[in-house]
Design a protein around this motif. Structure first.
Motif, mmCIF file in Angstrom:
data_model
loop_
_atom_site.group_PDB
_atom_site.id
_atom_site.type_symbol
_atom_site.label_atom_id
_atom_site.label_comp_id
_atom_site.label_asym_id
_atom_site.label_seq_id
_atom_site.Cartn_x
_atom_site.Cartn_y
_atom_site.Cartn_z
ATOM 1 N N ASP A 1 -2.995 21.455 -11.367
ATOM 2 C CA ASP A 1 -3.931 22.579 -11.497
ATOM 3 C C ASP A 1 -4.835 22.694 -10.277
ATOM 4 O O ASP A 1 -5.526 23.694 -10.102
ATOM 5 C CB ASP A 1 -4.771 22.430 -12.765
ATOM 6 C CG ASP A 1 -5.560 21.143 -12.773
ATOM 7 O OD1 ASP A 1 -5.157 20.169 -12.086
ATOM 8 O OD2 ASP A 1 -6.599 21.073 -13.477
ATOM 9 N N TYR B 1 -1.677 22.798 -5.292
ATOM 10 C CA TYR B 1 -0.622 23.808 -5.312
ATOM 11 C C TYR B 1 -0.644 24.588 -3.996
ATOM 12 O O TYR B 1 -1.596 24.500 -3.218
ATOM 13 C CB TYR B 1 -0.756 24.751 -6.508
ATOM 14 C CG TYR B 1 -2.053 25.525 -6.600
ATOM 15 C CD1 TYR B 1 -2.205 26.736 -5.922
ATOM 16 C CD2 TYR B 1 -3.109 25.058 -7.373
ATOM 17 C CE1 TYR B 1 -3.378 27.458 -6.017
ATOM 18 C CE2 TYR B 1 -4.282 25.784 -7.473
ATOM 19 C CZ TYR B 1 -4.420 26.977 -6.796
ATOM 20 O OH TYR B 1 -5.590 27.704 -6.876
ATOM 21 N N SER C 1 0.371 28.304 -3.638
ATOM 22 C CA SER C 1 -0.121 29.667 -3.844
ATOM 23 C C SER C 1 -0.807 29.848 -5.191
ATOM 24 O O SER C 1 -1.777 30.588 -5.305
ATOM 25 C CB SER C 1 1.031 30.679 -3.719
ATOM 26 O OG SER C 1 1.630 30.581 -2.446
ATOM 27 N N SER C 2 -0.275 29.190 -6.225
ATOM 28 C CA SER C 2 -0.845 29.328 -7.564
ATOM 29 C C SER C 2 -0.609 28.027 -8.331
ATOM 30 O O SER C 2 0.365 27.304 -8.060
ATOM 31 C CB SER C 2 -0.213 30.518 -8.302
ATOM 32 O OG SER C 2 1.185 30.320 -8.438
ATOM 33 N N PRO C 3 -1.493 27.711 -9.288
ATOM 34 C CA PRO C 3 -1.328 26.465 -10.043
ATOM 35 C C PRO C 3 0.046 26.376 -10.690
ATOM 36 O O PRO C 3 0.551 27.331 -11.271
ATOM 37 C CB PRO C 3 -2.438 26.563 -11.105
ATOM 38 C CG PRO C 3 -3.469 27.453 -10.495
ATOM 39 C CD PRO C 3 -2.709 28.457 -9.682
ATOM 40 N N ASP D 1 2.899 25.707 -8.990
ATOM 41 C CA ASP D 1 4.047 25.902 -8.109
ATOM 42 C C ASP D 1 4.455 24.605 -7.396
ATOM 43 O O ASP D 1 5.428 24.585 -6.651
ATOM 44 C CB ASP D 1 3.813 27.040 -7.100
ATOM 45 C CG ASP D 1 2.653 26.741 -6.147
ATOM 46 O OD1 ASP D 1 2.121 25.605 -6.167
ATOM 47 O OD2 ASP D 1 2.264 27.651 -5.397
ATOM 48 N N ARG E 1 -10.836 27.347 -1.534
ATOM 49 C CA ARG E 1 -10.472 28.340 -2.548
ATOM 50 C C ARG E 1 -11.173 28.089 -3.884
ATOM 51 O O ARG E 1 -11.232 28.957 -4.738
ATOM 52 C CB ARG E 1 -8.952 28.347 -2.756
ATOM 53 C CG ARG E 1 -8.395 27.042 -3.290
ATOM 54 C CD ARG E 1 -6.973 27.233 -3.857
ATOM 55 N NE ARG E 1 -5.991 27.521 -2.826
ATOM 56 C CZ ARG E 1 -4.919 26.751 -2.594
ATOM 57 N NH1 ARG E 1 -4.742 25.634 -3.284
ATOM 58 N NH2 ARG E 1 -4.054 27.084 -1.686
ATOM 59 N N TYR E 2 -11.753 26.879 -4.072
ATOM 60 C CA TYR E 2 -12.406 26.554 -5.332
ATOM 61 C C TYR E 2 -13.924 26.612 -5.230
ATOM 62 O O TYR E 2 -14.617 26.194 -6.142
ATOM 63 C CB TYR E 2 -12.002 25.147 -5.786
ATOM 64 C CG TYR E 2 -10.510 24.960 -5.898
ATOM 65 C CD1 TYR E 2 -9.810 25.458 -6.995
ATOM 66 C CD2 TYR E 2 -9.804 24.311 -4.902
ATOM 67 C CE1 TYR E 2 -8.435 25.295 -7.094
ATOM 68 C CE2 TYR E 2 -8.441 24.128 -4.996
ATOM 69 C CZ TYR E 2 -7.749 24.623 -6.095
ATOM 70 O OH TYR E 2 -6.397 24.463 -6.193
#
Length: 312
Positions: A125, A128, A130-132, A134, A230-231
């Motif tokens: 989570d 990753y 691009s998205s969680p 992947d 990003r977070y």
């Protein structure tokens, strides 16, 4: 005539002549007995004096008779210490010294600085592309493998880090993108900072070591401070740094390709997280460590804030 002898000396002399003389042996016997009596009296007096002196000295020291050297010591606090019977095969246990508190010796079971657990290791989570989801978690381990190193630049000697707790998790996706995550726990924050600085030294000297191993060219940079990703932002009490490593082997020169590795090194409290993304052979490394609309942020830099949060 009576007036010629007013004191009656003549009559006294006649009485003396009538007394039977005492034999010499009897005189000596009586004298010896009197001498023995005097000696016994003197010895008795000396013995009484010695006893009285010991009592007086003992009493004068603390006002109690118990301080005489042949008697048990007295507890000055007023409470009598009770001698403990000796343990089997040992010596008697002395009473506690007044004014001191018994303390137990430290043992390995006493609590120390809290160590990280697998709950502090990021999962899919957070890790990753691009998205969680992947990327998949490929495996966990708790020690350095015999031929395994998470980064091209280290560990040179993992023993230098004095790690208390070690957890490694590998990630990968269908396109062969991989990432190594190492979470380490230490006995103190100072020990964690020392380990972080040791890893930083490995990257500072990495180009030189790669050149010694026959690499044609190297081009590494860092550390660069990671402040956000990003977070969100990196916590204020965490230190997050970005490193980029690049090297070209002799056979890659004609192909005009190289090898790249992006690294995030995060320290928070007594814990350190080490994120490594080896890119492998590629034309270039098109990402940066900052959040910038004109350039994609490198995976490890984008993940740094969430990983730092997880180190709490």
């Amino acid at each position: 005539m009576a007036h010629d002898d007013p004191f009656g000396l003549a009559a006294l002399a006649q009485d003396v002549r009538r007394v039977t003389p005492v034999p010499a042996a009897e005189i000596r016997r009586v004298a010896d007995g009197r001498r023995r009596l005097r000696v016994l009296v003197v010895i008795a007096a000396v013995m009484v004096g010695v006893v009285l002196t010991g009592v007086i000295v003992g009493f004068g020291a603390t006002g109690r008779l118990g301080t005489a050297p042949w008697l048990p010591p007295v507890n000055p606090t007023g409470s009598e210490a009770v001698p403990q019977p000796p343990p089997v095969g040992g010596s008697p246990t002395p009473p506690n010294t007044p004014g001191t508190t018994p303390t137990s010796a430290p043992t390995s079971e006493q609590p120390g600085v809290a160590q990280p657990t697998w709950d502090n290791v990021p999962s899919t989570d957070v890790i990753y592309v691009s998205s969680p989801g992947d990327m998949s978690a490929l495996g966990d381990q708790e020690e350095w493998g015999p031929q395994w190193a998470p980064s091209i630049c280290g560990p040179v000697e993992p023993e230098q880090l004095n790690i208390r707790t070690l957890m490694l998790r590998s990630f990968g996706d269908a396109s062969s993108t991989t990432e190594q995550v190492v979470v380490m726990g230490f006995d103190s924050e100072a020990a964690a900072i020392s380990a972080r600085d040791q890893i930083a030294e490995w990257y500072a000297t990495c180009d030189e070591r790669l050149a010694e191993e026959g690499m044609q060219r190297t081009n590494s940079f860092g550390p660069e401070q990671i402040t956000a990703g990003r977070y969100g932002e990196v916590p204020e009490d965490a230190d997050a740094r970005f490193y980029s490593v690049a090297w070209v082997t002799p056979d890659q020169v004609e192909r005009q390709t190289g090898n790249f590795e992006n690294v995030a090194l995060i320290q928070r409290g007594n814990r350190v997280a080490w994120l490594i993304t080896p890119i492998g052979e590629a034309m270039d490394n098109n990402c940066g460590w900052e959040v910038d609309a004109s350039e994609m942020q490198c995976m490890v830099a984008a993940q740094a804030p969430a990983v730092a949060e997880g180190l709490r």
